[in-house]
Design a protein around this motif. Structure first.
Motif, PDB file in Angstrom:
ATOM      1  N   SER A   1       0.841  -1.200   0.000  1.00 54.97           N
ATOM      2  CA  SER A   1       0.000   0.000   0.000  1.00 54.97           C
ATOM      3  C   SER A   1       0.875   1.248   0.000  1.00 54.97           C
ATOM      4  O   SER A   1       2.057   1.199   0.357  1.00 54.97           O
ATOM      5  CB  SER A   1      -0.914   0.032   1.220  1.00 54.97           C
ATOM      6  OG  SER A   1      -0.162   0.279   2.392  1.00 54.97           O
TER       7      SER A   1
ATOM      8  N   TYR B   1      -3.881   7.945  -6.865  1.00 58.50           N
ATOM      9  CA  TYR B   1      -3.599   6.615  -6.338  1.00 58.50           C
ATOM     10  C   TYR B   1      -4.841   5.748  -6.422  1.00 58.50           C
ATOM     11  O   TYR B   1      -5.923   6.137  -6.001  1.00 58.50           O
ATOM     12  CB  TYR B   1      -3.129   6.716  -4.889  1.00 58.50           C
ATOM     13  CG  TYR B   1      -2.797   5.377  -4.269  1.00 58.50           C
ATOM     14  CD1 TYR B   1      -1.774   4.596  -4.777  1.00 58.50           C
ATOM     15  CD2 TYR B   1      -3.514   4.908  -3.180  1.00 58.50           C
ATOM     16  CE1 TYR B   1      -1.462   3.373  -4.208  1.00 58.50           C
ATOM     17  CE2 TYR B   1      -3.216   3.691  -2.600  1.00 58.50           C
ATOM     18  CZ  TYR B   1      -2.188   2.917  -3.129  1.00 58.50           C
ATOM     19  OH  TYR B   1      -1.886   1.711  -2.565  1.00 58.50           O
ATOM     20  N   ASP B   2      -4.691   4.557  -6.960  1.00 56.62           N
ATOM     21  CA  ASP B   2      -5.768   3.577  -7.057  1.00 56.62           C
ATOM     22  C   ASP B   2      -5.449   2.444  -6.073  1.00 56.62           C
ATOM     23  O   ASP B   2      -4.504   1.678  -6.297  1.00 56.62           O
ATOM     24  CB  ASP B   2      -5.851   3.052  -8.486  1.00 56.62           C
ATOM     25  CG  ASP B   2      -6.940   2.014  -8.693  1.00 56.62           C
ATOM     26  OD1 ASP B   2      -7.592   1.588  -7.716  1.00 56.62           O
ATOM     27  OD2 ASP B   2      -7.150   1.618  -9.849  1.00 56.62           O
ATOM     28  N   GLU B   3      -6.224   2.363  -5.011  1.00 53.96           N
ATOM     29  CA  GLU B   3      -5.969   1.345  -3.984  1.00 53.96           C
ATOM     30  C   GLU B   3      -6.132  -0.070  -4.521  1.00 53.96           C
ATOM     31  O   GLU B   3      -5.401  -0.973  -4.098  1.00 53.96           O
ATOM     32  CB  GLU B   3      -6.904   1.552  -2.795  1.00 53.96           C
ATOM     33  CG  GLU B   3      -6.550   2.762  -1.961  1.00 53.96           C
ATOM     34  CD  GLU B   3      -7.438   2.899  -0.745  1.00 53.96           C
ATOM     35  OE1 GLU B   3      -7.832   1.860  -0.165  1.00 53.96           O
ATOM     36  OE2 GLU B   3      -7.735   4.037  -0.376  1.00 53.96           O
ATOM     37  N   LYS B   4      -7.063  -0.279  -5.433  1.00 55.67           N
ATOM     38  CA  LYS B   4      -7.302  -1.622  -5.970  1.00 55.67           C
ATOM     39  C   LYS B   4      -6.087  -2.180  -6.681  1.00 55.67           C
ATOM     40  O   LYS B   4      -5.748  -3.352  -6.533  1.00 55.67           O
ATOM     41  CB  LYS B   4      -8.489  -1.619  -6.927  1.00 55.67           C
ATOM     42  CG  LYS B   4      -9.823  -1.579  -6.267  1.00 55.67           C
ATOM     43  CD  LYS B   4     -10.908  -1.697  -7.328  1.00 55.67           C
ATOM     44  CE  LYS B   4     -12.262  -1.787  -6.681  1.00 55.67           C
ATOM     45  NZ  LYS B   4     -13.318  -1.919  -7.701  1.00 55.67           N
ATOM     46  N   THR B   5      -5.450  -1.335  -7.482  1.00 58.07           N
ATOM     47  CA  THR B   5      -4.285  -1.806  -8.245  1.00 58.07           C
ATOM     48  C   THR B   5      -2.971  -1.451  -7.554  1.00 58.07           C
ATOM     49  O   THR B   5      -1.908  -1.871  -8.018  1.00 58.07           O
ATOM     50  CB  THR B   5      -4.279  -1.203  -9.662  1.00 58.07           C
ATOM     51  OG1 THR B   5      -4.225   0.227  -9.575  1.00 58.07           O
ATOM     52  CG2 THR B   5      -5.507  -1.641 -10.442  1.00 58.07           C
ATOM     53  N   ASN B   6      -3.042  -0.681  -6.472  1.00 61.39           N
ATOM     54  CA  ASN B   6      -1.866  -0.274  -5.718  1.00 61.39           C
ATOM     55  C   ASN B   6      -0.856   0.446  -6.614  1.00 61.39           C
ATOM     56  O   ASN B   6       0.337   0.142  -6.626  1.00 61.39           O
ATOM     57  CB  ASN B   6      -1.208  -1.457  -5.012  1.00 61.39           C
ATOM     58  CG  ASN B   6      -0.167  -1.015  -4.007  1.00 61.39           C
ATOM     59  OD1 ASN B   6      -0.304   0.018  -3.354  1.00 61.39           O
ATOM     60  ND2 ASN B   6       0.895  -1.790  -3.868  1.00 61.39           N
TER      61      ASN B   6
ATOM     62  N   ARG C   1      -2.370   6.115 -11.281  1.00 61.76           N
ATOM     63  CA  ARG C   1      -2.852   6.036 -12.673  1.00 61.76           C
ATOM     64  C   ARG C   1      -3.240   7.411 -13.134  1.00 61.76           C
ATOM     65  O   ARG C   1      -3.665   8.213 -12.431  1.00 61.76           O
ATOM     66  CB  ARG C   1      -4.078   5.146 -12.778  1.00 61.76           C
ATOM     67  CG  ARG C   1      -3.782   3.742 -12.335  1.00 61.76           C
ATOM     68  CD  ARG C   1      -5.095   2.956 -12.319  1.00 61.76           C
ATOM     69  NE  ARG C   1      -4.804   1.582 -12.557  1.00 61.76           N
ATOM     70  CZ  ARG C   1      -5.161   0.914 -13.648  1.00 61.76           C
ATOM     71  NH1 ARG C   1      -5.852   1.478 -14.579  1.00 61.76           N
ATOM     72  NH2 ARG C   1      -4.856  -0.321 -13.805  1.00 61.76           N
TER      73      ARG C   1
END
Length: 58
Positions: free
Chosen positions: A24, A50-55, A58
């Motif tokens: 993370s 920051y995209d938490e799902k893909t860590n 983007r």
């Protein structure tokens, strides 16, 4: 390792570290003893979030 000051270089370095070593953004920030929000703000300046799902940013 110090994180780069240039936002584009920072993006590359942070995404690589997230991909290879940290589950993370908070864990990465803790390891480098920096505020995660500082990274978020610097990369937002070049339109990355920051995209938490893909860590990753983007």
């Amino acid at each position: 390792m110090n994180l780069p000051k240039d936002p584009v270089m920072l993006l590359s370095a942070v995404n690589m570290q997230l991909r290879d070593h940290y589950p993370s953004l908070d864990e990465l920030a803790k390891a480098y003893m920096i505020d995660a929000q500082e990274i978020v703000e610097k990369l937002a300046a070049i339109n990355y979030v920051y995209d938490e799902k893909t860590n990753q940013f983007r």
